[in-house]
Design an enzyme around this catalytic site. Structure first.
Site, PDB file in Angstrom:
ATOM      1  N   HIS A 193       4.836   1.724   7.415  1.00 43.61           N
ATOM      2  CA  HIS A 193       5.277   3.204   7.147  1.00 43.61           C
ATOM      3  C   HIS A 193       4.421   4.372   8.109  1.00 43.61           C
ATOM      4  O   HIS A 193       5.309   5.186   8.419  1.00 43.61           O
ATOM      5  CB  HIS A 193       5.535   3.600   5.897  1.00 43.61           C
ATOM      6  CG  HIS A 193       4.079   4.072   5.182  1.00 43.61           C
ATOM      7  ND1 HIS A 193       3.210   3.080   4.547  1.00 43.61           N
ATOM      8  CD2 HIS A 193       3.223   5.006   5.099  1.00 43.61           C
ATOM      9  CE1 HIS A 193       2.239   3.541   4.086  1.00 43.61           C
ATOM     10  NE2 HIS A 193       2.117   4.905   4.484  1.00 43.61           N
ATOM     11  N   SER A 210      -3.573   5.732   4.281  1.00 45.90           N
ATOM     12  CA  SER A 210      -2.255   4.690   4.663  1.00 45.90           C
ATOM     13  C   SER A 210      -2.946   4.220   5.916  1.00 45.90           C
ATOM     14  O   SER A 210      -3.109   4.821   6.987  1.00 45.90           O
ATOM     15  CB  SER A 210      -0.970   5.456   4.815  1.00 45.90           C
ATOM     16  OG  SER A 210      -0.482   5.688   3.641  1.00 45.90           O
ATOM     17  N   ASP A 229       3.269  -4.113   4.499  1.00 43.96           N
ATOM     18  CA  ASP A 229       3.216  -2.890   5.272  1.00 43.96           C
ATOM     19  C   ASP A 229       2.082  -2.839   6.281  1.00 43.96           C
ATOM     20  O   ASP A 229       1.250  -2.439   5.981  1.00 43.96           O
ATOM     21  CB  ASP A 229       2.841  -1.942   4.058  1.00 43.96           C
ATOM     22  CG  ASP A 229       3.239  -0.477   4.365  1.00 43.96           C
ATOM     23  OD1 ASP A 229       3.458  -0.285   5.544  1.00 43.96           O
ATOM     24  OD2 ASP A 229       3.169   0.212   3.637  1.00 43.96           O
TER      25      ASP A 229
END
Length: 715
Positions: free
Chosen positions: A83, A645, A219
């Site tokens: 992402h 992240s 991810d």
């Protein structure tokens, strides 16, 4: 007697082995290092942060301004979240070559794809410059004057403090303005796309699974940093070579178990751990519900169109994910704060704080802080709510209004800075608007607009609204705007900017869409901004004094960490399950079995690639599987937030064991109030990452670059 001694030892270890907090890596020696060792860490603080030697901080850059990454080879290869690389993957995608749907792998370096404007930043060193930044501030009485002086000092120091010509000086504030640190950084600008799995792996579960556990998302994405021949930052050039990092992480596939030590390094964006109870109550009761409702309405419209049209799905994939991310986060945050009784916990802290103030004889200095907070947050409530509605409706979620606001700013530049500044901005805007309209669909925006303008007119505090939104018919207004405004296409938008300033302004003010956003922005600027800024400035000053008092009145053993501010931090904890609700317990690990349990053929959130199904059916996991299972994700008590992240999850020896990408839904409250009972960060297991690269993609060229730590019983 021996039993009593054992209990005492266990008690001491338990109290010293605390978790939570986002700590500055240059200041780990002492309490933090002791806590980390007691949790099981085998490396030293010097190995995490060193100026004179390569250390872990040299392998953890900030990725493209808002995420974290980690170096995993000596050839500049970096790993971050899918992402985090999503915009780049989307920009390289077309209907014919859909890398979002199919994934992408560069099987040789010549196949890697360039990414204009993408940057990766490393921290070289950190220094305390508090005294220099605050020089001359104490004698000033006005908060605005204090902020101005601090900014002047910071700018002067940034320009004058020593650094190499290719480096930058950045000064950041900590503890609400009670400490200032200098970060010397290096920013690389030639970043190339190396690989990513299809979204059915990298985004598996999509928005349904976002912020929740159990999770089964691969991810991750891969990029490579290129540098000049001297290994220094340089703009893109075919002559550039792969960057050689000072440190990169070996990747361990030796296995994980509950209660193992974990450490996460990264660039957490923003937390507000020391807000007073009245502010937390306002978040839970007023601000979060309003923002959630606006985004919920926008997302329902976008989702309906994306499910029907693949081209729209590509256009809106990144935008939808961005909007949905914090929509769901705010819901979980509210739930967690209520479940943890955060307001009551804050009130208890404040009661103890007040007692410390009295005991220390500091009533004159700190005695009125809490009552002043109560008064100010009561006064700012409607202004804060109006601000959130304007931001969410006009600036973020209604595209015709957000692009119109750029033109509103253009008119303000003409009024305040003159003709030349106007012309410069106009030209920049005209040239740079292509990307916006490339991913714009007028039918989607029309439907979003109708929903959100109705919410704005009926839910935002009425005393601040422009007359144009009094008693509106949202359907009729929508039809009028979208039938007549030139803001709905690239060609017509550019036509508004043709001519001199007089001609441009006349055309803008004759446009229906522009008229609306101008009336909204004028009302907001007149009725909301001045008072909000005035009250907010008071709260900033109060918060700084409150933080100063907390630091001053707390014992040396108190675990008072600075709020996140997008600077490099270290957090540590243990792999651990949790109990979110009565009679429910979540294990800390997931496997590929769970992917197949969630599999829904053809569903855009839960579809699974055929090759992954085949690998599952044959249990062809290679050296990455464990007892016939393929590990996918795990959770731990590390204190993370947005910006983490892509952060590396490290084991006790500093080997990479996973990749941080999310938090559990109930634990998103950790931005405001951290509790080790329910706050968990979610990581994709490094073994799953390697399995996808190796067995799924067949990218042996990537595997061959890596240093992989095998289990003790394997070669």
């Amino acid at each position: 007697m021996k039993f009593i001694k054992l209990l005492l030892v266990l008690f001491v270890i338990q109290t010293q082995a605390q978790q939570g907090g986002m700590w500055i890596p240059s200041l780990l020696k002492g309490m933090n290092e002791t806590e980390m060792k007691n949790l099981g860490m085998k490396v030293s603080a010097e190995e995490i942060y060193s100026v004179n030697h390569s250390s872990m901080k040299d392998a953890v850059p900030q990725f493209d301004g808002g995420c974290t990454a980690e170096m995993i080879s000596d050839k500049g290869l970096l790993l971050t979240n899918h992402h985090c690389g999503f915009d780049a993957i989307q920009n390289h995608s077309t209907v014919e070559h859909d890398y979002l749907r199919d994934g992408f792998w560069a099987y040789k370096m010549e196949d890697e794809l360039t990414n204009p404007n993408m940057v990766v930043m490393f921290v070289v060193r950190i220094e305390d410059v508090t005294t220099k930044v605050l020089e001359g501030v104490a004698t000033l009485t006005s908060e605005a004057d204090k902020q101005k002086k601090i900014q002047e000092n910071s700018t002067s120091l940034s320009n004058s403090l020593p650094k190499e010509s290719w480096q930058e000086n950045k000064i950041r504030t900590f503890y609400d303005g009670n400490q200032y640190l200098l970060f010397v950084t290096e920013t690389f600008k030639d970043i190339r796309f190396v690989g990513a799995p299809p979204s059915s792996i990298g985004k598996f579960g999509s928005d349904t699974d976002n912020w929740v556990w159990p999770r089964h998302t691969g991810d991750f994405s891969l990029f490579r940093i290129y540098a000049d021949k001297n290994n220094r930052p340089a703009a893109y050039s075919a002559e550039n070579v792969p960057y050689k990092p000072k440190h990169f992480f070996p990747i361990s596939i030796a296995g994980l178990k509950e209660n193992d030590f974990t450490m996460v390094l990264g660039y957490p964006g923003r937390t507000t751990e020391y807000l007073p109870s009245v502010a937390v109550d306002q978040i839970v009761s007023t601000l979060n519900p309003a923002k959630i409702e606006v985004r919920d309405a926008a997302l329902k419209v976008q989702d309906r169109f994306m499910r029907k049209d693949q081209a729209i799905k590509i256009q809106y994939a990144s935008k939808y994910a961005s909007v949905a991310n914090y929509w769901k986060k705010w819901m979980g945050e509210t739930k967690g704060l209520k479940k943890a009784n955060a307001v009551a916990a804050k009130q208890k802290f404040e009661k103890d704080f007040q007692e410390k103030v009295v005991k220390a004889g500091k009533q004159a200095e700190y005695g009125n802080l809490l009552s002043d907070f109560e008064k100010n947050y009561t006064a700012i409530k409607d202004y804060a709510l109006a601000r959130d509605y304007f931001t969410e409706v006009a600036l973020r979620n209604t595209e015709i209004l957000s692009v119109g606001y750029k033109l509103y700013q253009l008119e303000q530049i003409l009024n305040t800075k003159g003709e030349q500044s106007f012309t410069d901005r106009k030209n920049t805007l005209s040239k740079g608007i292509d990307d916006f309209y490339k991913d714009y669909n007028v039918d989607v925006d029309r439907n979003v607009f109708e929903q959100l303008i109705n919410l704005y007119a009926t839910k935002s505090p009425k005393q601040f609204l422009p007359e144009t939104l009094n008693n509106i018919d949202a359907s009729k207004l929508t039809s009028d705007i979208f039938s007549n405004s030139k803001l709905t296409s690239l060609e017509n938008f550019r036509s508004l900017l043709e001519g001199d300033s007089k001609a441009v302004i006349e055309k803008l003010n004759a446009d229906k869409g522009y008229q609306l956003i101008k009336s909204m922005a004028d009302a907001y600027a007149k009725n909301v901004t001045p008072k909000y800024d005035e009250l907010n400035l008071k709260n900033i000053a109060l918060q700084r004094t409150y933080m100063k008092a907390i630091l001053e009145l707390s014992p040396k053993s108190a675990r008072i960490f600075p709020d996140a501010n997008s600077t490099l931090r270290v957090t540590y904890g243990k792999i651990k399950g949790y109990k979110p609700n009565d009679a429910v317990y979540y294990e800390p690990f997931t496997t590929l079995d769970g992917v197949m349990e969630k599999y829904v053929p053809g569903d855009y959130e839960f579809d699974v690639p055929k090759k992954l199904i085949d690998l599952y059916n044959t249990k062809d996991y290679g050296k990455y599987g464990v007892n016939g299972k393929m590990p996918v994700c795990f959770i731990a008590t590390n204190h993370t937030t947005g910006g983490n992240s892509g952060s590396p999850a490290l084991d006790a020896k500093g080997n990479l064991i996973g990749l941080n990408f999310d938090r559990v839904w109930e634990g998103t409250m950790s931005d405001v109030y951290y509790s080790p009972d329910i706050c968990r960060n979610i990581m994709v297991d490094a073994r799953y990452v390697l399995f996808i690269i190796d067995k799924f993609a067949g990218a042996q060229n990537i595997i061959n670059e890596l240093k992989i730590i095998q289990p003790a019983n394997k070669k």
